[in-house]
Scaffold this motif. Structure first.
Motif, PDB file in Angstrom:
ATOM      1  N   ILE A 304     -16.170   7.943 -38.960  1.00  0.00           N
ATOM      2  CA  ILE A 304     -15.787   6.575 -38.608  1.00  0.00           C
ATOM      3  C   ILE A 304     -15.291   5.830 -39.840  1.00  0.00           C
ATOM      4  CG2 ILE A 304     -16.635   4.362 -37.761  1.00  0.00           C
ATOM      5  CD1 ILE A 304     -16.273   6.424 -35.594  1.00  0.00           C
ATOM      6  N   ALA A 305     -16.007   5.980 -40.968  1.00  0.00           N
ATOM      7  CA  ALA A 305     -15.604   5.285 -42.187  1.00  0.00           C
ATOM      8  C   ALA A 305     -14.243   5.761 -42.671  1.00  0.00           C
ATOM      9  CB  ALA A 305     -16.657   5.488 -43.265  1.00  0.00           C
ATOM     10  N   SER A 306     -13.995   7.061 -42.622  1.00  0.00           N
ATOM     11  CA  SER A 306     -12.710   7.596 -43.086  1.00  0.00           C
ATOM     12  C   SER A 306     -11.572   7.191 -42.166  1.00  0.00           C
ATOM     13  CB  SER A 306     -12.788   9.126 -43.181  1.00  0.00           C
ATOM     14  OG  SER A 306     -13.770   9.527 -44.099  1.00  0.00           O
ATOM     15  N   LEU A 307     -11.808   7.248 -40.854  1.00  0.00           N
ATOM     16  CA  LEU A 307     -10.762   6.858 -39.914  1.00  0.00           C
ATOM     17  C   LEU A 307     -10.437   5.376 -40.038  1.00  0.00           C
ATOM     18  CD1 LEU A 307      -8.927   7.821 -37.609  1.00  0.00           C
ATOM     19  CD2 LEU A 307     -10.776   7.251 -36.013  1.00  0.00           C
ATOM     20  N   ALA A 308     -11.472   4.548 -40.183  1.00  0.00           N
ATOM     21  CA  ALA A 308     -11.238   3.113 -40.376  1.00  0.00           C
ATOM     22  C   ALA A 308     -10.495   2.848 -41.678  1.00  0.00           C
ATOM     23  CB  ALA A 308     -12.567   2.367 -40.359  1.00  0.00           C
ATOM     24  N   GLY A 309     -10.852   3.604 -42.723  1.00  0.00           N
ATOM     25  CA  GLY A 309     -10.140   3.448 -43.989  1.00  0.00           C
ATOM     26  C   GLY A 309      -8.673   3.818 -43.878  1.00  0.00           C
ATOM     27  N   GLY A 310      -8.385   4.844 -43.082  1.00  0.00           N
ATOM     28  CA  GLY A 310      -6.987   5.231 -42.900  1.00  0.00           C
ATOM     29  C   GLY A 310      -6.213   4.239 -42.062  1.00  0.00           C
ATOM     30  N   LEU A 311      -6.850   3.669 -41.048  1.00  0.00           N
ATOM     31  CA  LEU A 311      -6.158   2.723 -40.175  1.00  0.00           C
ATOM     32  C   LEU A 311      -5.939   1.369 -40.841  1.00  0.00           C
ATOM     33  CD1 LEU A 311      -7.985   3.390 -36.792  1.00  0.00           C
ATOM     34  CD2 LEU A 311      -5.603   3.872 -37.289  1.00  0.00           C
ATOM     35  N   LEU A 312      -6.964   0.899 -41.537  1.00  0.00           N
ATOM     36  CA  LEU A 312      -6.935  -0.468 -42.046  1.00  0.00           C
ATOM     37  C   LEU A 312      -6.526  -0.553 -43.512  1.00  0.00           C
ATOM     38  CD1 LEU A 312     -10.180  -1.624 -40.251  1.00  0.00           C
ATOM     39  CD2 LEU A 312      -7.829  -2.053 -39.556  1.00  0.00           C
ATOM     40  N   ALA A 313      -6.730   0.508 -44.283  1.00  0.00           N
ATOM     41  CA  ALA A 313      -6.231   0.600 -45.664  1.00  0.00           C
ATOM     42  C   ALA A 313      -6.402  -0.718 -46.414  1.00  0.00           C
ATOM     43  CB  ALA A 313      -4.765   1.016 -45.658  1.00  0.00           C
ATOM     44  N   THR A 314      -7.660  -1.113 -46.599  1.00  0.00           N
ATOM     45  CA  THR A 314      -7.916  -2.410 -47.239  1.00  0.00           C
ATOM     46  C   THR A 314      -7.396  -2.474 -48.670  1.00  0.00           C
ATOM     47  OG1 THR A 314     -10.113  -1.573 -47.840  1.00  0.00           O
ATOM     48  CG2 THR A 314      -9.935  -2.847 -45.805  1.00  0.00           C
ATOM     49  N   ALA A 315      -7.395  -1.335 -49.383  1.00  0.00           N
ATOM     50  CA  ALA A 315      -6.925  -1.335 -50.772  1.00  0.00           C
ATOM     51  C   ALA A 315      -5.418  -1.142 -50.878  1.00  0.00           C
ATOM     52  CB  ALA A 315      -7.641  -0.237 -51.568  1.00  0.00           C
ATOM     53  N   LYS A 316      -4.778  -0.687 -49.792  1.00  0.00           N
ATOM     54  CA  LYS A 316      -3.330  -0.439 -49.810  1.00  0.00           C
ATOM     55  C   LYS A 316      -2.709  -1.025 -48.551  1.00  0.00           C
ATOM     56  CE  LYS A 316      -3.592   3.864 -52.453  1.00  0.00           C
ATOM     57  NZ  LYS A 316      -3.235   5.301 -52.466  1.00  0.00           N
ATOM     58  N   PRO A 317      -2.421  -2.304 -48.554  1.00  0.00           N
ATOM     59  CA  PRO A 317      -1.892  -2.944 -47.339  1.00  0.00           C
ATOM     60  C   PRO A 317      -0.608  -2.295 -46.822  1.00  0.00           C
ATOM     61  CG  PRO A 317      -2.520  -4.581 -48.979  1.00  0.00           C
ATOM     62  CD  PRO A 317      -2.587  -3.261 -49.658  1.00  0.00           C
ATOM     63  N   GLU A 318       0.194  -1.726 -47.725  1.00  0.00           N
ATOM     64  CA  GLU A 318       1.450  -1.135 -47.274  1.00  0.00           C
ATOM     65  C   GLU A 318       1.220   0.119 -46.426  1.00  0.00           C
ATOM     66  OE1 GLU A 318       0.486   0.593 -51.334  1.00  0.00           O
ATOM     67  OE2 GLU A 318       0.413  -1.346 -50.315  1.00  0.00           O
ATOM     68  N   TRP A 319       0.018   0.718 -46.510  1.00  0.00           N
ATOM     69  CA  TRP A 319      -0.307   1.914 -45.736  1.00  0.00           C
ATOM     70  C   TRP A 319      -1.103   1.576 -44.471  1.00  0.00           C
ATOM     71  CZ3 TRP A 319       1.542   6.714 -46.385  1.00  0.00           C
ATOM     72  CH2 TRP A 319       2.171   6.994 -47.591  1.00  0.00           C
ATOM     73  N   ARG A 320      -1.255   0.317 -44.155  1.00  0.00           N
ATOM     74  CA  ARG A 320      -2.060  -0.104 -43.009  1.00  0.00           C
ATOM     75  C   ARG A 320      -1.327   0.217 -41.710  1.00  0.00           C
ATOM     76  NH1 ARG A 320      -3.689  -5.644 -44.334  1.00  0.00           N
ATOM     77  NH2 ARG A 320      -4.901  -4.467 -45.881  1.00  0.00           N
ATOM     78  N   VAL A 321      -2.010   0.904 -40.804  1.00  0.00           N
ATOM     79  CA  VAL A 321      -1.410   1.281 -39.530  1.00  0.00           C
ATOM     80  C   VAL A 321      -1.391   0.103 -38.567  1.00  0.00           C
ATOM     81  CG1 VAL A 321      -1.612   2.833 -37.536  1.00  0.00           C
ATOM     82  CG2 VAL A 321      -2.080   3.691 -39.826  1.00  0.00           C
ATOM     83  N   LEU A 322      -2.491  -0.633 -38.504  1.00  0.00           N
ATOM     84  CA  LEU A 322      -2.601  -1.766 -37.594  1.00  0.00           C
ATOM     85  C   LEU A 322      -2.050  -3.031 -38.246  1.00  0.00           C
ATOM     86  CD1 LEU A 322      -6.186  -1.131 -36.186  1.00  0.00           C
ATOM     87  CD2 LEU A 322      -3.993  -0.372 -35.246  1.00  0.00           C
ATOM     88  N   GLU A 323      -1.453  -3.881 -37.435  1.00  0.00           N
ATOM     89  CA  GLU A 323      -0.853  -5.101 -37.943  1.00  0.00           C
ATOM     90  C   GLU A 323      -1.938  -6.168 -38.102  1.00  0.00           C
ATOM     91  OE1 GLU A 323       2.282  -6.225 -35.369  1.00  0.00           O
ATOM     92  OE2 GLU A 323       3.312  -4.295 -35.482  1.00  0.00           O
TER      93      GLU A 323
END
Length: 503
Positions: A304-323
């Motif tokens: 869950i933590a890894s998937l959330a990190g990939g979707l939301l990318a708090t440290a890399k906004p340009e890689w964020r999947v969700l708007e």
């Protein structure tokens, strides 16, 4: 003595030997075939007795979920065995039937009599065909019985699940529940101490004090190596995604890669630990489910933590999947981790309650408390995610999925709270689990559709090497390839969406 015999004597003896050898050659295959059919029929009879026994137990006495699962597994094995026998014997029956047709029908009384050899051949083939046909019919009958038992077991499991789900017990607000927990508290604590002491004594008796310490050290080293491997692989992915302005496909693939790594590496680690502990027989039987629940909880939280990190990318906004904005992404990431931790902790506590045979009051209370904690965490998180300024123009342009997600979240909060308060702890716990399951499936479906759409867009882009290679190999024009890509992309998206909805 033999020198005085006439030549006719030796000829007669040679003919008798030849006829005897021919009889042996004809009898041995027939005897072997008969033995084979007898062995197959014996196997089918044994399987039929087992199916009858399972069917009798289903119809005559109440069976728990674990027993139903075991019965279903056994019926599945029997169904596969029966199918294999039917698939093997059916072609053989057809081959014998074809050879029997070559002999033609048995002549009537008016026709000239046929030779005894042909009559004997026809009788043997008819008997063989009857034996094989009876075997195939029995196998198919058992296959039908297996299918019926599988359906009956599924129906009983659904009925049992519904009965448990909507069984009412004491409400979490009921004083009788708290008094029952208080009365049994010392017993439950003592049972926990006994289980812990038995676990330590079992480990020491099995491996010795030094051996137990070495095994514990090895397990700790395995867990540490798993954490280091997960951290290093995730860091490698982060290093390879430093450049800015990624495409939507790249963002989706990065999120999937992080989720897969967050699941696969911890799962490999806990599998090694489970096999080591189970092989060494260190734990009592009733304690092993606690270890399994704890290890799987670790994998669940990591995923869950890894998937959330990939979707939301708090440290890399340009890689964020969700708007989402930076602040909303950080809050949603923290909310996801809190809920995952609460659900994992609830599963571990439930496993401990079963291991110590805790009182009913404690089981009801623990289920209700963890379900309400999940509802409370979700309520606080959703409340903190609302826009600070309702008049802000950005709030009006929020994606529609956020509105539906918030609505779904509040519906789940109300359902979990009402179930726990009115004395349906199993339903409350089930709704809390389904909250996470539905969110995960929705996210994976969304990412899958995105990858399916963007992959074909990338492949059919004239500026890519892949497009030029496909065009060169197929000889199709650019408009034709683009039309094919649109059709294939649509079909794949529908398949992903259908799979997600079905699950």
């Amino acid at each position: 003595m033999l020198l005085g015999k006439p030549l006719s004597y030796f000829v007669e003896r040679a003919l008798r030997a030849a006829l005897f050898a021919l009889a042996i050659l004809l009898f041995v295959p027939a005897a072997g075939f008969a033995q084979e059919q007898s062995a197959i029929r014996s196997q089918l009879d044994a399987l039929r007795l087992e199916l009858d026994s399972i069917e009798t137990s289903l119809n005559t006495r109440p069976i728990g979920e674990s027993a139903l699962q075991e019965s279903r597994k056994r019926v599945d094995v029997i169904a596969q065995s029966v199918k294999s026998i039917a698939d093997e014997q059916s072609p053989r029956a057809e081959a014998i039937r074809s050879r029997l047709k070559e002999l033609g029908p048995k002549p009537d009384e008016k026709a000239p009599p046929e030779s005894p050899e042909i009559s004997k051949e026809r009788e043997d083939r008819e008997k063989t065909l009857k034996d094989v046909d009876d075997t195939v019919k029995l196998a198919r009958t058992l296959s039908v019985q297996s299918d019926q038992l599988q359906t009956a077991i599924s129906d009983k499991r659904r009925a049992l699940f519904t009965q448990q789900l909507f069984t009412q017990s004491a409400s979490i607000l009921s004083p009788s529940l708290w008094s029952d927990v208080a009365l049994n508290f010392t017993h439950d604590v003592r049972a926990l101490g006994i289980v812990a002491r038995d676990t330590i004594e079992r480990a020491v008796a099995t491996a010795g004090l030094l051996g137990g310490l070495l095994i514990l050290l090895g397990l700790a080293a395995t867990a540490f190596a798993t954490m280091i491997a997960r951290k290093n692989v995730l860091a490698m992915i982060e290093r390879n995604t430093r450049f800015g302005n990624p495409t939507r496909l790249q963002r989706a693939l990065r999120a999937v890669a992080l989720g897969v790594i967050g699941f696969v590496i911890p799962f490999a680690g806990i599998f090694a630990i489970e096999q080591a502990v189970d092989g060494a027989a260190l734990l009592p039987n009733r304690v092993e489910p606690v270890m399994v629940a704890f290890l799987r909880a670790v994998v669940f939280i990591s995923f869950i933590a890894s998937l959330a990190g990939g979707l939301l990318a708090t440290a890399k906004p340009e890689w964020r999947v969700l708007e989402l904005g930076d602040r909303s992404a950080e809050k949603l990431t923290a909310l996801t981790r809190r809920i995952a931790l609460l659900i994992a902790a609830g599963r571990v506590v439930e496993a401990i309650n079963r291991a110590i045979v805790a009182g009913l009051g404690l089981s009801v209370l623990s289920k209700s408390i963890f379900a309400l904690l999940v509802a409370a965490a979700l309520a606080v998180g959703l409340n903190s995610l609302k826009p600070e300024d309702r008049s802000d123009a950005a709030a009006e342009r929020r994606p529609i999925w956020i509105v539906f997600a918030r609505l779904f979240g509040w519906v789940m909060i109300v359902g979990i709270s009402i179930s726990a308060i009115f004395g349906y702890p199993v339903l409350a716990s089930f709704l809390a689990d389904q909250l996470v399951t539905i969110v995960i499936l929705t996210v994976l479906t969304y990412i899958g559709r995105q990858i399916a759409e963007d992959s074909f867009d990338y492949l059919m882009s004239p500026s890519t090497k892949a497009f030029r290679s496909i065009q060169s190999a197929s000889g199709l024009s650019r408009p034709a390839l683009e039309q094919i890509a649109v059709i294939l992309s649509g079909v794949l998206q529908l398949l992903v969406l259908g799979l997600g909805v079905t699950l």
